[in-house]
Design a protein around this motif. Sequence first.
Motif, PDB file in Angstrom:
ATOM      1  N   ILE A 106       0.821  -1.212   0.000  1.00 10.21           N
ATOM      2  CA  ILE A 106       0.000   0.000   0.000  1.00 10.21           C
ATOM      3  C   ILE A 106       0.851   1.256   0.000  1.00 10.21           C
ATOM      4  CG2 ILE A 106      -1.617   1.344   1.420  1.00 10.21           C
ATOM      5  CD1 ILE A 106      -2.883  -1.346   2.227  1.00 10.21           C
ATOM      6  N   ARG A 110       1.867   3.185  -3.875  1.00 10.28           N
ATOM      7  CA  ARG A 110       0.764   4.139  -4.006  1.00 10.28           C
ATOM      8  C   ARG A 110       0.941   5.081  -5.197  1.00 10.28           C
ATOM      9  NH1 ARG A 110       3.973   6.231   0.136  1.00 10.28           N
ATOM     10  NH2 ARG A 110       4.240   8.514   0.220  1.00 10.28           N
ATOM     11  N   TYR A 240      -6.801   3.719 -11.373  1.00 10.47           N
ATOM     12  CA  TYR A 240      -6.799   2.993 -10.091  1.00 10.47           C
ATOM     13  C   TYR A 240      -7.439   1.610 -10.210  1.00 10.47           C
ATOM     14  CZ  TYR A 240      -7.632   1.639  -5.295  1.00 10.47           C
ATOM     15  OH  TYR A 240      -7.658   0.944  -4.112  1.00 10.47           O
ATOM     16  N   PHE A 242      -7.473  -2.172  -7.467  1.00  8.85           N
ATOM     17  CA  PHE A 242      -7.050  -2.721  -6.176  1.00  8.85           C
ATOM     18  C   PHE A 242      -6.569  -4.147  -6.416  1.00  8.85           C
ATOM     19  CE2 PHE A 242      -8.136  -4.617  -1.930  1.00  8.85           C
ATOM     20  CZ  PHE A 242      -7.201  -3.901  -1.207  1.00  8.85           C
ATOM     21  N   ASP A 293      -6.628   2.272  -0.935  1.00  9.90           N
ATOM     22  CA  ASP A 293      -6.069   0.950  -0.624  1.00  9.90           C
ATOM     23  C   ASP A 293      -6.291   0.572   0.836  1.00  9.90           C
ATOM     24  OD1 ASP A 293      -5.212   0.627  -3.205  1.00  9.90           O
ATOM     25  OD2 ASP A 293      -3.106   1.044  -2.803  1.00  9.90           O
ATOM     26  N   THR A 297      -8.743  -2.664   2.005  1.00 15.73           N
ATOM     27  CA  THR A 297      -8.069  -3.847   2.554  1.00 15.73           C
ATOM     28  C   THR A 297      -8.930  -4.486   3.644  1.00 15.73           C
ATOM     29  OG1 THR A 297      -5.891  -2.910   2.105  1.00 15.73           O
ATOM     30  CG2 THR A 297      -6.003  -4.674   3.734  1.00 15.73           C
TER      31      THR A 297
END
Length: 615
Positions: A106, A110, A240, A242, A293, A297
Amino acid sequence: MYSFVKCCSSVLEMQLRKLPSDDSVMNRFIIPKMNRAAFVLGRWLLGGYCFCKSSFVRVSCQSNLFRGSSKSYFWNTNRRAAFIRRTISLTPINMAAYREEPTNFIVKNRSRFLKHFSDTRDASLATNIDVVLKEELEKYLETQSSSLRAWLHSNSFVPFKGKETNWIAVPSVNFPGKIEKLVVVLGDGTSFGGCRWMGFACLSNAAPAGLYKMGFVSEKVIEQGFTSTRAAFAWALGAYSFPIYKGASAVKNNAVVSESTLDPAFLPVLIWPDDCDRKLVESCASATFLVRDMISTPAEDMGPSAVENIARLLAEEYPGATVRSVIDEALIKENFPQIYMVGRGASNKNRARMIELVAGDPNQPTVCLLGKGVSFDSGGLDIKSASGMRLMKKDMGGAAHAFGLASMILSSKLPIHLRVIISAVENAVDGESYRPGDIIKARNGLTTEVCNTDAEGRLILADALVYGCEFSPELIVDFATLTGAARVALGTDVAVFFSNNDRTAEKLGEAAVQVDDPVWRLPLYSGYRAQLDSKLADLKNIGEGSTGGYGGAILAALYLKEFVTCSVPWIHFDIMAYNLASKPGKPEGGEAMGMRAVFRLLQDKYGNPSHLGMI
């Protein structure tokens, strides 16, 4: 080590199965008092369970329990077992200990959006991106080639009927298989509250792979606030994803990926525009990625200790930054009693803590950023429903926002002495959990009658507010995913804020409009304050009205106001911190809200007017 422990555990289990099942015979298999080493080994070998220490302990094969000769204790549910669990710092065995910490990914990744950008100055092979408003598309086409007009008409792109931003790739006439340009038509921005430039974010994850550069941008587009800096920022946000728990490089058993698997050769890549404030784009985008992030999580990997690790990893990037934490029973010694009480029921791995990151020149004005860091909110003994608990991994969104804003401040080198204070807990159900009806004392001595254990965020923020005021800051800003009432009032896209200072609130509102980061002020209406009065304590943690859903956000803010112990401007954010559905640049999952508005406020107050970039 894991293989050794697993082997020992298997051997122990085999030996236990060989023991007689007759209880009278079992009296001969008595284990004397366990010392610390035996306790540690037993905890390792028996899967992380915690047993209390009694006069004599024997093993029962039938019930698979440890029993004392004078008292019986069943695993770690007994108070004494729970006490030993806390006094001896041990980490139970779990699979998360044998894979890479997501916190490393993370923080270190980033800025992964940079794979969607290029530094090249040779734009001869790059494809142009033309940007126009939907109402001027016909006028734009008059200046274009007949083949381009024919292509748009044949694909029903003209007339443009949609409300949202759309784009089309125009093939090259002279070079078959190549793209001549992308034509982007900005919609009316209704999905973004009228922010039309954000629609540009739809390209970076959808356009064909290749190298792109900014081409024709109409004057009316510029009048709508579209700048090269904002175009680059929207491009970054649109990139973006994840990727931590999925992808080709992910290992089995829920392991996290060590890095993004995206290959720049198969991505749409934008050449940095010449007049773009690249440093500002990188700062704002990386902060947004950090916030998203952290919130997305799962709680298993984003407990209080992981939140602390985020702080420490960030501090390593900024010279002079320091981090300290006050954990579990040390919270009582250092007078953070409400943080301790709320987090008391959590497991040893998720012990409550106060995390403090300090950076910047102590001779500069102090600004305190506070964050609610509830890693998972079950509601406590006033437990939530299954649907109410589903997204409660996001309840540490306030802490994520504080870290994201801190990274923006430190990257921009604003002349600020920054102090970030995070109250990190898990609101769990346990025999040690705090209870409805308990009366607890805060750092400033005020007592609170707990009327609902699901109103825990204000309790842990109270201690942080009192602590922050002790440094006489010029501004205190706290972020919290505090109440559902704020969502009922303004929905999920607009950040609710409260302030005790009208001038500060006005400046924040102006800053939010400048950067298209929607916020809205609700009143600290003193007429509701009496609902927080308690017959047994100084305060109640909820008001009578909030039980029916009336004024709950205001009542929570009024409670927090009692702990702003100095005459300092204070801003309290009550945010959703989550996108329930995907939009260009705003995918479903964790989201930053109000962060850029506060950063702009700080830029106006402390920045150099001649070097104020803006998104």
